[in-house]
Write an enzyme that holds these catalytic residues in place. Structure first.
Site, PDB file in Angstrom:
ATOM      1  N   ARG A  54       0.938  -1.072   0.007  1.00 56.21           N
ATOM      2  CA  ARG A  54      -0.032  -0.113   0.035  1.00 56.21           C
ATOM      3  C   ARG A  54       0.943   1.435  -0.137  1.00 56.21           C
ATOM      4  NH1 ARG A  54      -2.225   3.461  -1.262  1.00 56.21           N
ATOM      5  NH2 ARG A  54      -4.105   4.256  -0.949  1.00 56.21           N
ATOM      6  N   CYS A  97       0.874   4.242  -2.631  1.00 59.09           N
ATOM      7  CA  CYS A  97       1.049   5.699  -2.550  1.00 59.09           C
ATOM      8  C   CYS A  97       2.127   6.428  -3.229  1.00 59.09           C
ATOM      9  CB  CYS A  97       0.990   5.851  -1.011  1.00 59.09           C
ATOM     10  SG  CYS A  97      -0.380   6.411  -0.484  1.00 59.09           S
TER      11      CYS A  97
END
Lengths: 105, 251, 133
Positions: free
Chosen positions: B208, B212
């Site tokens: 994750r 980003c």
């Protein structure tokens, strides 16, 4: 291939009971390409069947329009104690069977 | 605002290690699930509908195959995920949970590593994290973990990528605001490994974080890179007190 | 559970060749069938949906199949759910993929050939940030 089947521990005769099936499967659409630009072949779970003490009580024909790791929630009317037998097959020909006991209270 | 945050952090660090001011006060911490839409919340809340359980189940099988020789049973894993990332003396560095599992596998079991983003490692990490479900995040940044923490904090407050954004710009200064159709969360990792709809599967916090960075058009560090582990430690400290959600579901 | 949206029910179906082909001239009735699906999907990869057909059914015709059609997906026939034995609680929940904002059609075929149908629009947006992992 993981799968989760959830049925209430006890069901009531002649009443519908809830069945939940979750299958680990990418449901590859056939529209994606890999990092080299080559198309990734379609591979989806095509057909799911549910038999209750041998009688077909539910079936589903699925497509790439069903999300990855397909989830199904449906109802079956309780009759005798016994088992639900699930079977599903994908485009690659992989066929899986799973069972779950049905206990009529 | 950014400069003020860095100055404040530097002052706090010089005063006392334990009294470090967190960007978001304990009583203002909010899980990402509170910023998610109704469907995501419903999916996470219903254990029978939560797709992450496919990985909990796989992790359960892997744990029994690989780990019970030393680790007795799943219950012995309770509390573990809450204190990771943690400094690991044999490794002489901070390890996240996935790194600790890989270390067990290669150093103690003498088996080939699973691979950071392998399905098996994601499943095992999900299963182990699941044993800490509901427990508050409780990592330590004292002693030998301190250097990693400070690197993580620096990474978090530093601008990255073509978009020249730092994590703090969104996750400290703009949570609750809209980014296109999504609402920006506080950026905690307490629900990871999580089932992300965008991934159509389960993935780690490091994945994750890399996503980003891709989002701000920065080069992504490789999975398992030290800077990602440092950042994970910083994020965990920043989220200390928030309960672990496992398996999480996110968009 | 699926978020129930209060929005207008279409009393007409979008033109989908696969749907028209299956209807084969039959006029669907816009009653008894409910399609619960979010007005705005969190992510087009997995949109929760529930189709239910209101009973009672016995002793008359019961639901034989429920079909799902997509207006703009590359594959318009999304799924067929079959109920080989009469059942009073006709409800099917799943998660579908939607390639963009569109109408979704659910149609129930009874054992006497009557079709109940419903069409609902779902707004599908792109993610705020791209994910390259």
């Amino acid at each position: 291939m993981e799968a989760r089947i959830n049925i209430p521990p006890k069901v009531v005769r002649n009443e519908p009971f809830e069945v939940r099936l979750q299958i680990r499967h990418p449901m590859e659409t056939g529209y994606r390409t890999d990092d080299t630009g080559k198309a990734i072949a379609r591979n989806v779970v095509r057909s799911v069947t549910c038999r209750y003490n041998g009688d077909l009580v539910f079936a589903a024909q699925l497509s790439s329009g069903i999300a990855a790791n397909p989830y199904l929630r449906f109802f079956v009317t309780a009759r005798a104690s016994g088992e639900l037998q699930f079977e599903w097959v994908d485009d690659a020909g992989v066929r899986i069977s799973e069972r779950a006991p049905v206990v009529v209270a | 605002m950014l400069r003020a945050t860095i100055v404040a952090a530097a002052c706090a660090a010089s005063m006392a290690a334990h009294a470090q001011q967190r960007p978001i006060a304990a009583d203002a911490l909010r899980s990402g699930i509170t910023y998610a839409g109704a469907d995501i919340r419903a999916m996470q809340a219903d254990d029978l509908a939560n797709p992450g359980f496919l990985w909990v189940q796989r992790g359960d099988a892997l744990f029994n195959e690989n780990c019970t020789a030393c680790h007795r049973d799943a219950a012995s894993m309770r509390g573990v995920a809450a204190r990771y990332p943690a400094y690991d003396p044999p490794a002489k560095s901070v390890l996240d949970l996935e790194g600790r599992i890989e270390q067990c596998r290669t150093e103690r079991q003498h088996k080939p590593a699973f691979g950071r983003e392998s399905d098996d490692l994601v499943a095992l990490a999900t299963f182990v994290t699941h044993q800490s479900r509901g427990l508050p995040m409780s990592v330590s940044i004292d002693g030998p973990a301190r250097a990693s923490f400070e690197r993580g904090e620096a990474f978090y407050t530093q601008r990255h990528g073509q978009m020249n954004l730092a994590c703090t710009h969104c996750h400290d200064q703009s949570y609750g605001k809209r980014l296109y159709t999504e609402t920006i969360s506080q950026g905690h990792g307490t629900a990871f490994p999580a089932y992300r709809l965008e991934w159509q599967g389960q993935g780690s916090l490091q994945r994750r974080l890399r996503a980003c960075l891709f989002g701000v058009r920065a080069e992504m560090p490789k999975p398992g890179a030290a800077e990602l582990t440092d950042l994970e430690l910083y994020l965990a400290w920043r989220a200390n007190g928030l309960p672990i959600e496992s398996p999480g579901v996110r968009r | 559970m699926v978020a129930l949206a209060v929005r207008p029910v279409h009393a007409a179906l979008p033109s989908i060749p696969a749907l028209d082909g299956w209807l084969a001239g039959r006029t669907p009735r816009f009653a008894r069938i409910k399609l619960s699906i979010p007005a705005i999907a969190d992510n087009g990869f997995a949109v929760p949906m529930r189709v239910a057909v209101e009973g009672p059914f016995a002793p008359g015709p019961y639901v034989k199949t429920i079909r799902l059609f997509s207006e703009t997906n590359p594959v318009p026939d999304m799924a067929v759910f079959e109920f080989p034995l009469p059942i009073e609680r006709v409800e099917i929940e799943s998660r579908i993929r939607l390639a963009g904002t569109q109408q979704v059609v659910a149609a129930a075929e009874m054992t006497d050939g009557v079709v109940y149908a419903i069409a609902t629009e779902v707004i599908v947006t792109l993610a705020g940030c791209m994910d390259g992992t």
